[in-house]
Scaffold this motif. Structure first.
Motif, mmCIF file in Angstrom:
data_model
loop_
_atom_site.group_PDB
_atom_site.id
_atom_site.type_symbol
_atom_site.label_atom_id
_atom_site.label_comp_id
_atom_site.label_asym_id
_atom_site.label_seq_id
_atom_site.Cartn_x
_atom_site.Cartn_y
_atom_site.Cartn_z
ATOM 1 N N ILE A 26 0.826 -1.222 0.000
ATOM 2 C CA ILE A 26 0.000 0.000 0.000
ATOM 3 C C ILE A 26 0.853 1.262 0.000
ATOM 4 C CG2 ILE A 26 -2.038 -1.053 1.043
ATOM 5 C CD1 ILE A 26 -1.119 0.081 3.739
ATOM 6 N N CYS A 27 2.163 1.102 -0.060
ATOM 7 C CA CYS A 27 3.062 2.256 -0.109
ATOM 8 C C CYS A 27 3.278 2.640 -1.569
ATOM 9 C CB CYS A 27 4.383 1.916 0.563
ATOM 10 S SG CYS A 27 5.548 3.281 0.601
ATOM 11 N N ASN A 28 3.054 3.897 -1.889
ATOM 12 C CA ASN A 28 3.088 4.344 -3.281
ATOM 13 C C ASN A 28 4.478 4.852 -3.655
ATOM 14 O OD1 ASN A 28 2.042 4.916 -5.811
ATOM 15 N ND2 ASN A 28 1.380 6.964 -5.240
ATOM 16 N N GLU A 29 5.411 3.909 -3.827
ATOM 17 C CA GLU A 29 6.776 4.258 -4.227
ATOM 18 C C GLU A 29 7.174 3.465 -5.463
ATOM 19 O OE1 GLU A 29 9.432 3.980 -0.887
ATOM 20 O OE2 GLU A 29 8.227 5.324 0.349
ATOM 21 N N ASP A 30 8.203 3.926 -6.149
ATOM 22 C CA ASP A 30 8.563 3.368 -7.450
ATOM 23 C C ASP A 30 8.896 1.885 -7.401
ATOM 24 O OD1 ASP A 30 8.169 5.781 -8.643
ATOM 25 O OD2 ASP A 30 10.284 6.346 -8.718
ATOM 26 N N TRP A 31 9.454 1.418 -6.290
ATOM 27 C CA TRP A 31 9.885 0.013 -6.251
ATOM 28 C C TRP A 31 8.730 -0.956 -6.011
ATOM 29 C CZ3 TRP A 31 9.810 -2.997 -1.641
ATOM 30 C CH2 TRP A 31 9.444 -2.300 -0.479
ATOM 31 N N ILE A 32 7.527 -0.421 -5.713
ATOM 32 C CA ILE A 32 6.341 -1.253 -5.548
ATOM 33 C C ILE A 32 5.609 -1.345 -6.884
ATOM 34 C CG2 ILE A 32 4.070 -1.407 -4.437
ATOM 35 C CD1 ILE A 32 6.278 -2.029 -2.522
ATOM 36 N N ASN A 33 5.406 -2.562 -7.359
ATOM 37 C CA ASN A 33 4.711 -2.785 -8.623
ATOM 38 C C ASN A 33 3.350 -3.418 -8.358
ATOM 39 O OD1 ASN A 33 6.887 -1.932 -10.355
ATOM 40 N ND2 ASN A 33 7.925 -3.831 -9.789
ATOM 41 N N ARG A 34 2.304 -2.704 -8.715
ATOM 42 C CA ARG A 34 0.949 -3.235 -8.605
ATOM 43 C C ARG A 34 0.339 -3.355 -9.998
ATOM 44 N NH1 ARG A 34 1.323 0.242 -4.153
ATOM 45 N NH2 ARG A 34 0.921 1.956 -5.594
ATOM 46 N N ASP A 35 -0.743 -4.095 -10.088
ATOM 47 C CA ASP A 35 -1.486 -4.226 -11.338
ATOM 48 C C ASP A 35 -1.941 -2.836 -11.793
ATOM 49 O OD1 ASP A 35 -3.273 -4.748 -13.377
ATOM 50 O OD2 ASP A 35 -4.149 -6.492 -12.386
ATOM 51 N N VAL A 85 -5.608 -1.548 -11.636
ATOM 52 C CA VAL A 85 -6.288 -1.349 -10.352
ATOM 53 C C VAL A 85 -5.930 0.027 -9.810
ATOM 54 C CG1 VAL A 85 -6.575 -2.183 -7.993
ATOM 55 C CG2 VAL A 85 -6.266 -3.821 -9.864
ATOM 56 N N ARG A 86 -6.942 0.863 -9.551
ATOM 57 C CA ARG A 86 -6.694 2.187 -8.996
ATOM 58 C C ARG A 86 -6.081 2.055 -7.607
ATOM 59 N NH1 ARG A 86 -10.713 4.707 -7.450
ATOM 60 N NH2 ARG A 86 -9.969 6.851 -7.698
ATOM 61 N N TYR A 87 -5.167 2.974 -7.318
ATOM 62 C CA TYR A 87 -4.462 2.925 -6.035
ATOM 63 C C TYR A 87 -5.431 2.977 -4.856
ATOM 64 C CZ TYR A 87 -1.265 4.403 -2.275
ATOM 65 O OH TYR A 87 -0.556 4.508 -1.107
ATOM 66 N N ASP A 88 -6.404 3.872 -4.885
ATOM 67 C CA ASP A 88 -7.360 3.967 -3.785
ATOM 68 C C ASP A 88 -8.183 2.696 -3.636
ATOM 69 O OD1 ASP A 88 -6.491 6.468 -3.093
ATOM 70 O OD2 ASP A 88 -8.121 7.554 -4.101
ATOM 71 N N ASP A 89 -8.515 2.067 -4.772
ATOM 72 C CA ASP A 89 -9.252 0.806 -4.714
ATOM 73 C C ASP A 89 -8.382 -0.285 -4.089
ATOM 74 O OD1 ASP A 89 -11.529 1.857 -5.862
ATOM 75 O OD2 ASP A 89 -10.921 1.345 -7.908
ATOM 76 N N TYR A 90 -7.110 -0.253 -4.454
ATOM 77 C CA TYR A 90 -6.218 -1.263 -3.886
ATOM 78 C C TYR A 90 -6.116 -1.103 -2.365
ATOM 79 C CZ TYR A 90 -2.378 -4.220 -2.699
ATOM 80 O OH TYR A 90 -1.631 -5.194 -2.090
ATOM 81 N N LYS A 91 -5.923 0.134 -1.925
ATOM 82 C CA LYS A 91 -5.826 0.360 -0.483
ATOM 83 C C LYS A 91 -7.112 -0.065 0.226
ATOM 84 C CE LYS A 91 -4.539 4.692 -0.223
ATOM 85 N NZ LYS A 91 -4.132 5.966 0.436
ATOM 86 N N ARG A 92 -8.246 0.235 -0.375
ATOM 87 C CA ARG A 92 -9.522 -0.148 0.239
ATOM 88 C C ARG A 92 -9.606 -1.670 0.357
ATOM 89 N NH1 ARG A 92 -12.451 2.092 -3.281
ATOM 90 N NH2 ARG A 92 -12.231 4.159 -2.365
ATOM 91 N N TYR A 116 -7.023 -3.713 0.515
ATOM 92 C CA TYR A 116 -6.036 -4.156 1.506
ATOM 93 C C TYR A 116 -6.557 -3.935 2.919
ATOM 94 C CZ TYR A 116 -1.651 -4.788 3.991
ATOM 95 O OH TYR A 116 -0.686 -5.234 4.868
ATOM 96 N N TRP A 117 -7.061 -2.730 3.227
ATOM 97 C CA TRP A 117 -7.586 -2.479 4.572
ATOM 98 C C TRP A 117 -8.668 -3.496 4.909
ATOM 99 C CZ3 TRP A 117 -3.892 0.235 6.108
ATOM 100 C CH2 TRP A 117 -3.498 1.467 5.567
#
Length: 474
Positions: A70-79, A82-89, A91-92
């Motif tokens: 859920i950390c929005n940094e360059d070394w983290i690769n997500r799909d 998938v929108r970042y806010d949706d991903y965090k929701r 994950y929580w």
């Protein structure tokens, strides 16, 4: 939003499971504790040599990297679909699925004891802010989810109790940052990286509330959970800006223009009022509140005189991930020997499943390590370094209180009837034994070279050992 199995596969393949692998160097900034009780506890901790760190939280449900996704940094690769806010929701929301119905801290403690481990560090809260204890200061906790009805829902208490019953020191891992807290990641703003997402200078009330929240939780952990020997603080970017150095800059994370400090003198006062002499490990923030150093996923190149421990995973990840590849017991034993010879402790990471158990392969590896330590532990526990700590495949240690010396040969090469090392010559007339079986051996020293002759009848047995330990007097 429902995320698919395709997403999980993408995430597991694309995100480094080690999080950040940092080798924090020893420096002149180390401060040996002046409090006699802290100093005594530090020396006792140095005697233990081998411990277990357990990362366990909601991230075990899908089997992904702990917190960092859920950390929005360059070394983290997500799909990317998938929108970042949706991903965090999403994950929580894993807190509503975390139901460890097979929670078995006794299995963990028994496995740790069988491995020859002497202390525990358990994640009471990781960066995602999910509390593995029944804190009064957050509803985001194990005792508020589907496991809340279990009599052992306050899992940290039962983990600590199980390991205490096996005679181990207890360490409470606690993340200084809390990404779930509105006092750290405020929903008013985006969360661009690991740092607090608002300007503390403009919002002093909010940051003061975060410090108060942190102090309250540390007070809970050190006053309500029995004897705690180590307060192990992670999240080294939460620190006074004046302490940022080249090591911190090497992480590649942005550095805010303001302090992110939680008043460590007050933290120490709270912890040591509740637990006299407790060790405090403010990771990477060199000074009086970093009682020992914690290099991660690596070993310093040379012997270090300051207290330190290498934090290294048994598998490829700190926490549970499906189909993880686990290190051989021989590799872990060799790692332990090198670390101890260089003056450190090994903190081995083992992650339980979402249901609350160690995998059979994890238990098997730990038992194999312990079998070697049963006969060779004398050369590991309560030892200290020698000036020449290595010669080829040999590592050397010494007993703290007398003239006993140990030469530990890592069996990386074929074993022959004679073996040799340079330096660390036995005292003239000293008897020498192989610890495994207490076998006497013949030896001689010519110049700087000591040659040991192994019993022929024992050669076959010894060559299949991960390492052989020779005991003698200097």
């Amino acid at each position: 939003m429902k995320l698919t199995n395709r997403f999980f596969l993408f995430f597991l393949l694309s995100v480094p499971v080690f999080a950040q692998n940092t080798l924090h160097p020893t420096s002149a900034e180390y401060h040996y504790p002046t409090d006699p009780k802290v100093a005594a506890n530090l020396e006792n901790w140095r005697d233990q040599k081998f411990g277990m760190i357990i990362h366990w939280g909601i991230y075990a449900v899908p089997g992904i990297i702990e917190s960092w996704s859920i950390c929005n940094e360059d070394w983290i690769n997500r799909d990317s679909t998938v929108r970042y806010d949706d991903y965090k929701r999403w994950y929580w929301g894993l807190s509503e699925k975390f139901n460890p119905v097979k929670f078995n801290p006794e299995q963990w403690a028994t496995a740790a004891k069988a491995a020859g481990m002497k202390y525990l560090v358990f994640t009471t809260k990781h960066h995602d802010g999910f509390n593995m204890f029944d804190t009064k200061y957050s509803d985001y906790k194990i005792t508020a989810g589907p496991f809340k009805g279990d009599p052992r829902a306050n899992v940290a208490r039962y983990v600590f109790d199980a390991f205490r019953k096996e005679g181990m020191l207890i360490g409470a891992y606690f993340s200084k940052p809390d990404w779930h807290s509105q006092y750290f990641w405020w929903d008013k703003y985006a969360t661009p990286d690991r740092n607090v997402n608002y300007d503390i200078r403009k919002n002093p009330w909010r940051w003061n509330k975060f410090r108060e929240f942190t102090h309250n939780q540390i007070n809970e952990l050190t006053s309500e959970y029995g004897k705690v020997d180590i307060l192990w603080l992670d999240g080294g970017w939460v620190r006074p800006r004046s302490t940022v150095n080249a090591e911190v800059l090497s992480w590649g994370a942005p550095i805010p223009e303001f302090d992110q400090e939680i008043d460590m003198p007050q933290v120490a006062e709270i912890a040591r009022k509740n637990q006299e002499g407790i060790l405090i490990v403010d990771r990477t923030v060199h000074g009086e509140y970093e009682n020992y150093r914690t290099p991660e996923q690596g070993i310093p190149a040379e012997k270090q005189d300051d207290p330190w421990e290498s934090c290294i995973t048994l598998g490829g990840a700190w926490s549970y991930v499906p189909n993880d590849r686990f290190k051989s017991s021989e590799r872990v034993i060799h790692t332990l020997v090198e670390i101890v010879a260089k003056g450190g402790n090994l903190l081995l990471g083992v992650g339980p499943t979402a249901e609350g158990e160690f995998l059979p392969v994890q238990v098997e590896r730990l038992q194999e390590i312990g079998k070697w330590l049963e006969t060779n532990g004398e050369a590991i526990y309560a030892t200290r370094t020698v000036n020449t700590y290595r010669s080829g495949n040999f590592y050397f240690t010494r007993a703290k209180e007398d003239q006993r010396r140990y030469a530990i040969r890592l069996n990386k090469e074929p074993l022959t009837e004679t073996v040799q090392w340079e330096g660390n010559a036995p005292r003239q007339g000293s008897k020498m034994y192989i610890l495994d079986g207490n076998l006497p051996v013949k030896w001689k020293t010519e110049g700087q070279t000591t040659t040991v002759t192994l019993p022929k009848k024992s050669l076959e047995k010894l060559m299949h050992k991960p390492a052989i330990t020779f005991k003698f007097e200097e």
